[in-house]
Motif scaffolding. Structure first.
Motif, PDB file in Angstrom:
ATOM      1  N   ASN A 182     -17.385  20.168   0.691  1.00 23.89           N
ATOM      2  CA  ASN A 182     -16.402  20.189  -0.387  1.00 23.89           C
ATOM      3  C   ASN A 182     -15.905  21.592  -0.686  1.00 23.89           C
ATOM      4  N   ASN A 183     -16.801  22.546  -0.693  1.00 21.36           N
ATOM      5  CA  ASN A 183     -16.371  23.897  -1.032  1.00 21.36           C
ATOM      6  C   ASN A 183     -15.689  24.556   0.161  1.00 21.36           C
ATOM      7  N   GLY A 184     -14.472  25.018  -0.048  1.00 20.76           N
ATOM      8  CA  GLY A 184     -13.794  25.732   1.020  1.00 20.76           C
ATOM      9  C   GLY A 184     -12.875  24.835   1.834  1.00 20.76           C
ATOM     10  N   SER A 185     -13.226  23.572   2.020  1.00 25.75           N
ATOM     11  CA  SER A 185     -12.426  22.715   2.900  1.00 25.75           C
ATOM     12  C   SER A 185     -11.033  22.522   2.314  1.00 25.75           C
ATOM     13  N   GLN A 186     -10.946  22.478   1.000  1.00 24.59           N
ATOM     14  CA  GLN A 186      -9.640  22.273   0.384  1.00 24.59           C
ATOM     15  C   GLN A 186      -8.685  23.402   0.760  1.00 24.59           C
ATOM     16  N   LEU A 187      -9.196  24.624   0.693  1.00 19.81           N
ATOM     17  CA  LEU A 187      -8.369  25.773   1.040  1.00 19.81           C
ATOM     18  C   LEU A 187      -7.967  25.726   2.511  1.00 19.81           C
ATOM     19  N   ALA A 188      -8.953  25.452   3.372  1.00 20.45           N
ATOM     20  CA  ALA A 188      -8.668  25.445   4.803  1.00 20.45           C
ATOM     21  C   ALA A 188      -7.651  24.368   5.137  1.00 20.45           C
ATOM     22  N   ASN A 189      -7.824  23.175   4.568  1.00 19.07           N
ATOM     23  CA  ASN A 189      -6.919  22.091   4.890  1.00 19.07           C
ATOM     24  C   ASN A 189      -5.483  22.410   4.502  1.00 19.07           C
ATOM     25  N   MET A 190      -5.341  23.048   3.367  1.00 24.77           N
ATOM     26  CA  MET A 190      -4.005  23.334   2.895  1.00 24.77           C
ATOM     27  C   MET A 190      -3.244  24.250   3.849  1.00 24.77           C
ATOM     28  N   GLU A 191      -3.960  25.053   4.586  1.00 23.75           N
ATOM     29  CA  GLU A 191      -3.295  26.026   5.451  1.00 23.75           C
ATOM     30  C   GLU A 191      -3.071  25.507   6.866  1.00 23.75           C
ATOM     31  N   LEU A 192      -3.466  24.263   7.138  1.00 27.96           N
ATOM     32  CA  LEU A 192      -3.457  23.798   8.521  1.00 27.96           C
ATOM     33  C   LEU A 192      -2.050  23.737   9.117  1.00 27.96           C
ATOM     34  N   LEU A 193      -1.095  23.225   8.378  1.00 25.89           N
ATOM     35  CA  LEU A 193       0.245  23.065   8.935  1.00 25.89           C
ATOM     36  C   LEU A 193       1.143  24.252   8.578  1.00 25.89           C
ATOM     37  N   THR A 194       0.619  25.466   8.753  1.00 24.83           N
ATOM     38  CA  THR A 194       1.406  26.672   8.515  1.00 24.83           C
ATOM     39  C   THR A 194       1.272  27.606   9.701  1.00 24.83           C
ATOM     40  N   LEU A 195       2.149  28.602   9.731  1.00 29.10           N
ATOM     41  CA  LEU A 195       2.101  29.580  10.817  1.00 29.10           C
ATOM     42  C   LEU A 195       0.878  30.480  10.721  1.00 29.10           C
ATOM     43  N   ASP A 196       0.107  30.377   9.624  1.00 31.96           N
ATOM     44  CA  ASP A 196      -1.149  31.123   9.529  1.00 31.96           C
ATOM     45  C   ASP A 196      -2.244  30.516  10.383  1.00 31.96           C
ATOM     46  N   ASN A 197      -2.045  29.257  10.802  1.00 31.38           N
ATOM     47  CA  ASN A 197      -3.043  28.556  11.611  1.00 31.38           C
ATOM     48  C   ASN A 197      -2.705  28.715  13.086  1.00 31.38           C
ATOM     49  N   PRO A 198      -3.510  29.463  13.848  1.00 29.47           N
ATOM     50  CA  PRO A 198      -3.175  29.680  15.265  1.00 29.47           C
ATOM     51  C   PRO A 198      -3.129  28.392  16.079  1.00 29.47           C
ATOM     52  N   VAL A 199      -3.943  27.394  15.697  1.00 28.03           N
ATOM     53  CA  VAL A 199      -3.901  26.111  16.411  1.00 28.03           C
ATOM     54  C   VAL A 199      -2.528  25.461  16.229  1.00 28.03           C
ATOM     55  N   PHE A 200      -2.027  25.499  15.009  1.00 31.40           N
ATOM     56  CA  PHE A 200      -0.714  24.916  14.747  1.00 31.40           C
ATOM     57  C   PHE A 200       0.371  25.676  15.505  1.00 31.40           C
ATOM     58  N   CYS A 201       0.267  26.992  15.547  1.00 33.11           N
ATOM     59  CA  CYS A 201       1.250  27.792  16.288  1.00 33.11           C
ATOM     60  C   CYS A 201       1.238  27.431  17.771  1.00 33.11           C
ATOM     61  N   CYS A 202       0.039  27.231  18.298  1.00 30.16           N
ATOM     62  CA  CYS A 202      -0.070  26.858  19.709  1.00 30.16           C
ATOM     63  C   CYS A 202       0.568  25.495  19.932  1.00 30.16           C
ATOM     64  N   TYR A 203       0.321  24.557  19.009  1.00 30.64           N
ATOM     65  CA  TYR A 203       0.982  23.241  19.086  1.00 30.64           C
ATOM     66  C   TYR A 203       2.490  23.405  19.047  1.00 30.64           C
ATOM     67  N   LEU A 204       2.974  24.242  18.121  1.00 30.26           N
ATOM     68  CA  LEU A 204       4.416  24.446  17.986  1.00 30.26           C
ATOM     69  C   LEU A 204       5.015  24.914  19.305  1.00 30.26           C
ATOM     70  N   PHE A 205       4.372  25.907  19.910  1.00 30.03           N
ATOM     71  CA  PHE A 205       4.937  26.474  21.134  1.00 30.03           C
ATOM     72  C   PHE A 205       5.023  25.419  22.240  1.00 30.03           C
ATOM     73  N   TRP A 206       3.918  24.700  22.478  1.00 25.80           N
ATOM     74  CA  TRP A 206       3.905  23.769  23.615  1.00 25.80           C
ATOM     75  C   TRP A 206       4.688  22.503  23.323  1.00 25.80           C
ATOM     76  N   ALA A 207       4.762  22.108  22.060  1.00 24.10           N
ATOM     77  CA  ALA A 207       5.639  20.981  21.722  1.00 24.10           C
ATOM     78  C   ALA A 207       7.093  21.364  21.968  1.00 24.10           C
ATOM     79  N   THR A 208       7.423  22.616  21.645  1.00 24.89           N
ATOM     80  CA  THR A 208       8.781  23.093  21.894  1.00 24.89           C
ATOM     81  C   THR A 208       9.102  23.082  23.379  1.00 24.89           C
ATOM     82  N   VAL A 209       8.134  23.512  24.184  1.00 30.62           N
ATOM     83  CA  VAL A 209       8.338  23.489  25.639  1.00 30.62           C
ATOM     84  C   VAL A 209       8.613  22.062  26.111  1.00 30.62           C
ATOM     85  N   LEU A 210       7.844  21.106  25.597  1.00 28.42           N
ATOM     86  CA  LEU A 210       8.015  19.723  26.043  1.00 28.42           C
ATOM     87  C   LEU A 210       9.321  19.119  25.539  1.00 28.42           C
TER      88      LEU A 210
END
Lengths: 173, 173, 173
Positions: free
Chosen positions: C16-44
């Motif tokens: 419970n502690n901390g997960s709320q903060l982490a989750n909120m940032e998932l779909l932003t450019l601060d999340n390297p995983v999301f950025c990687c998804y963005l790049f390869w989705a764009t390629v496709l």
């Protein structure tokens, strides 16, 4: 601590105080509506991928292949009009026509912070309707109007979500 | 209080201070760019669903059905090559080929915090271009290059968004 | 300051502690995983749009057009069964059947805060597999099982993501 926040804000989601916090949390695992969407969208993605495997199964069963390099059996030629294969392909195409727009529509419907009970049940009914659609179309054909009803169920749900989102965002036209 | 934040951060969205806050709010109803995306994506989803109904309309009008269980009239057989039905189906397939990738592309373009004026107008032009595409393809066929221009408009917009996103996320390759 | 947060929260993202903060940032450019998804989705997305242009190229090369208003050359008629054009169209349809559900599946997989190393490599492998699929199917046909392997790679990755998301959200059924 997150669930009650949604229920409290649900009736006055247009109010300025509190809505900012609620909105920020909508696309996270803290939002049960989003989790419900995730689960049923996943079910539908898996169902769609199984259509590809079902097509492949029919192709091998009836030895019907569309490309020269796919002729895994001797003395056969490329063929495009086998009724068993084409039936699965029509069902698959119907999935793409309806489920793929639904994925986007339901996702942005979640962003409007809908009533959790309504939204979750819409996700459940829509997904089950499309599973029924596949069963009565591609797996074991049954007389109409079974397929029409299954088809209409998701379509009406998508139109309902479209109406909700369009009314909420109309001033950004 | 949320709208000015976007305009202020727009020119320096790569800066560390403040970008975290701005990014977190991008996929919420507090972001006018996202609301504009929601509205026009909803319009396009509804337009795509209407293609299914238009296909059904043509099928009943010309009594052309692809499945045995759909033969609602006497003395007809399954048929696949009616030009009126196939035209609508080609238009519908073209929608899937172009609008569905656009939905994802525009959504992730919103995540890069684009200039609101540019982004909103791209959404508007793209959606209207596809409505024109449907009108000149499936509803009332008119001579080229009307359809090519409508087709190229959304395609160029999607490529532009792809270029913006790819440049912003290139280091995550 | 944002990246370490993900790595720390990765093993206990249900806490419970901390997960709320982490989750909120998932779909932003601060999340390297999301950025990687963005790049390869764009390629496709760009790859899929190029299929439309490849189809158009084949249509002009072999002078095969499906609509009356598209007959840009004299003394030709509408035609639907040219093998060169149909091959590209089958490859394009296969893209829609597999890549479009993958876009949604990968996006909601990002929302479950996956291990960054696993997620990013899945995005890379899936995108490259589909580029190979297009090359061996539509550009330069080569013997099987090259196409089957490229096809199976993205399908297995999508099923893996579906399993991860379904297990995380199973209680919201």
């Amino acid at each position: 601590m997150s669930s009650p926040t949604y229920n409290n804000n649900n009736n006055n989601s247009n109010s300025n105080n509190g809505s900012q916090l609620a909105n920020m949390e909508l696309l996270t695992l803290d939002n049960p509506v989003f989790c419900c969407y995730l689960f049923w969208a996943t079910v539908l993605v898996a169902k769609m991928l199984l259509m590809s495997l079902l097509t492949a199964l029919q192709r091998f069963r009836y030895k019907v292949f569309p490309n020269e390099e796919d002729l895994f059996f001797k003395n056969i030629e490329v063929q495009f009009d086998d009724p068993h294969v084409e039936r699965v392909r029509r069902a698959h195409r119907n999935d793409m026509e309806n489920i793929l727009p639904y994925f986007i529509m339901a996702l942005i419907y979640v962003c409007t912070n809908p009533n959790p009970l309504v939204a979750c049940n819409l996700f459940r009914v829509a997904a089950i309707a499309r599973i029924v659609h596949t069963l009565v179309y591609a797996v074991y054909p049954v007389p109409q109007p079974s397929r029409i009803l299954a088809f209409a169920t998701m379509m009406l749900i998508t139109f309902y979500m479209a109406a909700v989102v369009a009314l909420r965002t109309l001033r950004f036209i």
